[in-house]
Design an enzyme around this catalytic site. Structure first.
Site, PDB file in Angstrom:
ATOM      1  N   ASP A 170      -3.055   1.203   3.830  1.00  0.00           N
ATOM      2  CA  ASP A 170      -2.233   1.531   2.672  1.00  0.00           C
ATOM      3  C   ASP A 170      -3.049   1.587   1.385  1.00  0.00           C
ATOM      4  OD1 ASP A 170       0.559   1.904   1.599  1.00  0.00           O
ATOM      5  OD2 ASP A 170      -0.149   0.236   0.385  1.00  0.00           O
ATOM      6  N   ASP A 220       0.016   8.228  -3.827  1.00  0.00           N
ATOM      7  CA  ASP A 220       0.213   7.176  -2.838  1.00  0.00           C
ATOM      8  C   ASP A 220       0.383   7.782  -1.450  1.00  0.00           C
ATOM      9  OD1 ASP A 220       0.762   4.640  -1.712  1.00  0.00           O
ATOM     10  OD2 ASP A 220       2.916   4.956  -1.965  1.00  0.00           O
TER      11      ASP A 220
END
Length: 425
Positions: A107, A308
């Protein structure tokens, strides 16, 4: 998984432990397969879900992720905004000596690397055995007074001067454990294990909330000092990139580090990476979005959008979004259809003959041309735009990044995009 990594020793960078290379040239770089959570190759795969159900589930995760980004930025806090169940990509890695392999969420919106460890009276169920520190000959606890411990948002000292951490998440999930070092290793393409000794990670002894098997933890790739990227920054020439395949592809996406991360094909555009607190987030400046000769203006604020890889949809501040939606409707010309679930703001009947227009995202110094695969997707009997309004911050999500190699150069502080057939990477 096909990866190549370095052997490393301890050095000092940004007050933390980082690594120098042994036996493998840093210039070669390395790559890691990224397994999309909902692909047939993923252990998370649920064959009973339709593509529409998966899309809606991921859309809801995007909304939740937005709330946590906003709350953390407003609080100027340095903690992970990730909802673990909302993590999109998985990677394989091994902990300890001898190495024990696990799947973990990769992530770009978080920092701490952590895994479930024994003893663990409050762990969530996972298919693989919990990591046992006593079974690893290279495991060590980090002392409370270290710079690494001080970089944690929440920590406390034990009676034996060990560094205890608490990493909490916006959905009330949390991990509590001991900040530690051990060897993190990856499978290389020739079948050999190469490793990062003395890597900093959290040995979680109390992990609760929305975490679920088969993921045994998370690998933070954010900009904060505890992330994997920061720890090995000097050894990867301060750069990494990824190339996300379309959802329909049978191949996996790739996460690239060092020289392998460099965009070498023509057509790349670059935009400044904006650094703000918390340093975890990768921020860009979006000036507007165009369709043909019409442009929706985003405003003049620097660092007004988070890029993101863990958010599915692209979310734009509501006034900006409304202006863009008007331009999209005008370009398409057909009558919209309301999404009965209210997940998507702009949809059309899937049987309607619609020509999805190209959108150009105008980042500072970089015009990014998005194709229909980046902006619209069939959702049952609807064709819906993968851009939705936000009542707070904007996020450039992973659908918008499909079939681009996205390179983060942390030395130059830039993010570059190159149109790419990521299935061929």
């Amino acid at each position: 998984m096909h990866t190549s990594l370095f052997l490393v020793l301890a050095a000092t960078f940004s007050g933390l432990v980082v690594r120098s290379v042994i036996g493998v040239k840093a210039s070669t770089g390395f790559s890691v397969d990224l397994i999309h959570r909902d692909s047939p190759t993923s252990p998370f795969y649920n064959g009973s879900l339709t593509s529409s159900e998966i899309l809606r589930k991921n859309a809801l995760h995007s909304m939740d992720r937005l709330k946590h980004f906003q709350s953390l930025i407003e609080q100027n806090a340095i903690q992970s905004p990730v909802i673990p169940s909302g993590g999109i990509y998985l990677m394989k890695l091994s902990f300890g000596t001898p190495p024990v392999e696990y799947l973990a969420i990769a992530d770009t919106g978080s920092d701490l690397v952590w895994i479930q460890c024994v003893p663990c009276p409050q762990c969530y169920n996972q298919e693989s055995p919990l990591f046992d520190p006593q079974a690893s000959s290279t495991y060590q606890k980090i002392p409370c007074g270290s710079d690494s411990c001080q970089a944690l948002p929440r920590k406390q000292c034990t009676d034996t001067n060990d560094c205890q951490y608490l990493y909490s998440y916006g959905d009330k999930s949390f991990t509590v454990g001991t900040l530690s070092t051990d060897t993190l290793s990856f499978d290389s393409s020739d079948g050999q294990k190469t490793a990062f000794p003395t890597s900093i990670f959290g040995c979680g002894h109390n992990n609760q909330g929305s975490f679920r098997s088969p993921s045994a933890g998370l690998v933070g790739l954010g900009g904060g000092p505890l992330s994997l990227v920061s720890q090995i920054s000097t050894q990867i020439d301060n750069r990494f990139s990824y190339c996300l395949v379309p959802r329909s592809a049978s191949s996996t996406s790739k996460l690239l580090f060092g020289q392998e991360a460099i965009i070498s094909r023509p057509g790349a555009v670059s935009t400044p990476l904006i650094t703000k607190n918390p340093p975890t987030f990768y921020l860009l400046s979006l000036e507007g979005v165009s369709i043909g000769d019409k442009t929706a203006q985003a405003g003049s604020s620097q660092g007004n959008i988070v890029i993101d890889s863990g958010t599915t949809l692209t979310l734009l501040e509501s006034t900006f979004y409304n202006n863009l939606e008007s331009i999209v409707k005008e370009a398409i010309g057909a009558d919209p259809v309301q999404d009965p679930d209210g997940t998507f703001s702009l949809c059309y009947g899937a049987g309607t003959n619609i020509n999805v227009p190209e959108m150009v995202f105008h980042f500072s110094g970089a015009d990014l041309h998005l194709q229909p695969v980046n902006t619209f997707r069939t959702n049952g009997d609807l064709l819906c735009m993968l851009i939705v309004p936000s009542d707070s911050i904007s996020i450039f999500g992973n659908y918008a990044q499909i079939n681009f190699q996205v390179e983060y150069d942390l030395q130059k502080q830039t993010v570059s995009f190159a149109p790419t057939d990521c299935t061929q990477q």
